[in-house]
Design a protein around this motif. Structure first.
Motif, PDB file in Angstrom:
ATOM      1  N   HIS A   1       0.815  -1.220   0.000  1.00 12.87           N
ATOM      2  CA  HIS A   1       0.000   0.000   0.000  1.00 12.87           C
ATOM      3  C   HIS A   1       0.844   1.263   0.000  1.00 12.87           C
ATOM      4  O   HIS A   1       0.341   2.340  -0.332  1.00 12.87           O
ATOM      5  CB  HIS A   1      -0.968  -0.012   1.192  1.00 12.87           C
ATOM      6  CG  HIS A   1      -2.166  -0.877   0.951  1.00 12.87           C
ATOM      7  ND1 HIS A   1      -3.382  -0.378   0.540  1.00 12.87           N
ATOM      8  CD2 HIS A   1      -2.324  -2.220   1.041  1.00 12.87           C
ATOM      9  CE1 HIS A   1      -4.252  -1.369   0.408  1.00 12.87           C
ATOM     10  NE2 HIS A   1      -3.635  -2.500   0.709  1.00 12.87           N
TER      11      HIS A   1
ATOM     12  N   ASP B   1      -5.742   3.378   5.273  1.00 14.53           N
ATOM     13  CA  ASP B   1      -6.234   2.651   6.454  1.00 14.53           C
ATOM     14  C   ASP B   1      -5.544   1.301   6.661  1.00 14.53           C
ATOM     15  O   ASP B   1      -5.668   0.698   7.727  1.00 14.53           O
ATOM     16  CB  ASP B   1      -7.743   2.462   6.366  1.00 14.53           C
ATOM     17  CG  ASP B   1      -8.177   1.803   5.068  1.00 14.53           C
ATOM     18  OD1 ASP B   1      -7.340   1.665   4.159  1.00 14.53           O
ATOM     19  OD2 ASP B   1      -9.348   1.422   4.956  1.00 14.53           O
ATOM     20  N   HIS B   2      -4.799   0.797   5.655  1.00 12.30           N
ATOM     21  CA  HIS B   2      -4.050  -0.449   5.826  1.00 12.30           C
ATOM     22  C   HIS B   2      -2.686  -0.215   6.468  1.00 12.30           C
ATOM     23  O   HIS B   2      -2.083  -1.156   7.001  1.00 12.30           O
ATOM     24  CB  HIS B   2      -3.841  -1.142   4.471  1.00 12.30           C
ATOM     25  CG  HIS B   2      -5.110  -1.658   3.867  1.00 12.30           C
ATOM     26  ND1 HIS B   2      -5.564  -2.930   4.061  1.00 12.30           N
ATOM     27  CD2 HIS B   2      -6.040  -1.047   3.075  1.00 12.30           C
ATOM     28  CE1 HIS B   2      -6.708  -3.099   3.414  1.00 12.30           C
ATOM     29  NE2 HIS B   2      -7.013  -1.964   2.799  1.00 12.30           N
TER      30      HIS B   2
ATOM     31  N   SER C   1       2.753   0.690   9.787  1.00 11.59           N
ATOM     32  CA  SER C   1       3.403  -0.468   9.166  1.00 11.59           C
ATOM     33  C   SER C   1       4.771  -0.074   8.623  1.00 11.59           C
ATOM     34  O   SER C   1       4.932   0.981   7.990  1.00 11.59           O
ATOM     35  CB  SER C   1       2.548  -1.013   8.025  1.00 11.59           C
ATOM     36  OG  SER C   1       1.349  -1.552   8.519  1.00 11.59           O
TER      37      SER C   1
END
Length: 403
Positions: A62, A103-104, A116
């Protein structure tokens, strides 16, 4: 909203690795967009995703999506600047990198924010300022997207975006706003008000101080540069614009009105000073920042959900809103005479007042315009002058004060 958090070395290093690879993907996406003459996020992502995924196998996928989105925004902005003749390079240059998150890639909670990275998630614990709780406790929700930027000293600058579901705005009236060098005039409930900004005094005061500091000295001198840095003309003007915007938008929001502004052309000051020979007046006009004031009102109106209508600004202060004939201004020794007389009706008009009625009329307001020398458009008797900004901001509503 901007949050700054100091993190440990391990967390900072993990985010630094992400930043390095994100920058590489971003540069490749920009080059692809330029070579294929496209600013479309979808096309850029389709063209670079497979190649970049193979290069950066450990990087969450992402990040490639958000880098392509970032590239699309930069290319679109660059093309607009190029059309205006304001681009100084052949292609967008990637200097600072602000990493986009979807949102990931991040999760928010009041305790920690997780992001992340290449190997795992890192956790940062920000201290929220008062303004955060003000929005958070008034029904605003945290958006799914966010951004962060790495700074010196293991500091992470995190950008949280608030969103709010608002009810449809049903306007009941108009609040026209006329922007001037030293004041802003507003028409509220049929009463014209003048909000004084003292921009003229600020501009000239700082110019005199700047001349006193630099006369006979080089601007490269360390002491001169130190003194010039202490001048805060821009900060004062930004503060005034924000307070004015808040005052006007809150009044419109409470009365459920539409704000009417002049649709100022690009490079407004350059057009205004074209035929002005007085150096001091040219300086004042150029630094009045009319477009910045207009943009501040529009930005604050978006925050409150208040609609803004932009109308044609030509001849708003020289045409009678009742008869449609020319207003002849009487010479008063100033650069722009303030009081004039309608050629047909012979009633007196103040320059700022007539502009307000014309703006409202062009926006579609069908309310009758007052007539006669005893009405509100006769400045010597009924012209209303608002208090200074610093006093008026403490009041619940705009307070009127007869001259």
């Amino acid at each position: 909203m901007k949050l700054r958090v100091k993190v440990d070395y391990k967390t900072y290093s993990a985010l630094k690795e992400v930043e390095k690879e994100y920058r590489e993907v971003l540069e490749e996406a920009i080059n692809y967009g330029l070579s294929n003459k496209t600013t479309s996020f979808t096309r850029i992502k389709a063209g670079v995703y497979k190649t970049e995924r193979e290069k950066h196998k450990d990087l969450p996928s992402h990040y490639i999506y958000t880098a392509c989105e970032d590239a699309s925004e930069r290319l679109d902005s660059f093309e607009k600047l190029k059309k205006r003749g304001r681009s100084y390079t052949e292609k967008p240059s990637v200097r600072r990198v602000t990493i986009h998150l979807d949102d990931h890639l991040w999760k928010f909670s009041l305790d920690t924010i997780s992001i992340s990275t290449k190997r795992s998630r890192v956790f940062i614990s920000p201290t929220f300022p008062k303004i955060f709780w003000r929005y958070y406790n008034k029904g605003w929700r945290i958006a799914s997207e966010a951004r962060f930027r790495l700074m010196k000293g293991n500091v992470v600058e995190f950008y949280v975006i608030f969103k709010k579901d608002v009810k449809p705005y049903e306007p009941k009236g108009f609040i026209p706003v006329d922007l001037n060098e030293n004041s802003v005039s507003v028409l509220v409930d049929g009463k014209p008000m003048l909000l004084e900004t003292n921009t003229k005094k600020i501009t000239l005061g700082y110019e005199y101080r700047r001349k006193a500091i630099t006369t006979g000295k080089s601007t490269k001198d360390r002491e001169v540069r130190r003194k010039l840095k202490r001048l805060r003309e821009r900060d004062k003007k930004v503060d005034i614009r924000r307070k004015l915007a808040k005052l006007i938008v809150k009044e419109a929001f409470e009365s459920r009105s539409v704000i009417v502004l002049e649709d100022l052309p690009r490079r407004t000051p350059e057009h205004m000073i074209k035929d002005v020979k007085d150096k001091q007046l040219r300086l004042r006009i150029y630094r009045a920042a009319f477009s910045s004031m207009k943009n501040a009102i529009i930005e604050k109106a978006r925050e409150f959900g208040v609609p803004v209508v932009l109308v044609n600004p030509s001849h708003t202060s020289t045409v009678c809103p009742v008869h449609g004939t020319k207003i002849v201004y009487q010479l008063d020794g100033g650069d722009a005479p303030r009081v004039g007389v309608c050629e047909k009706g012979k009633e007196k008009w103040h320059r700022d007042v007539v502009a307000l009625y014309n703006l409202a009329k062009r926006a579609g307001d069908v309310s009758p315009v007052p007539l006669g020398s005893k009405e509100s458009h006769d400045p010597p008797i009924r012209w209303l002058r608002a208090k200074y900004l610093h006093s008026i901001m403490n009041e619940h509503k705009m307070i009127e004060m007869k001259v």
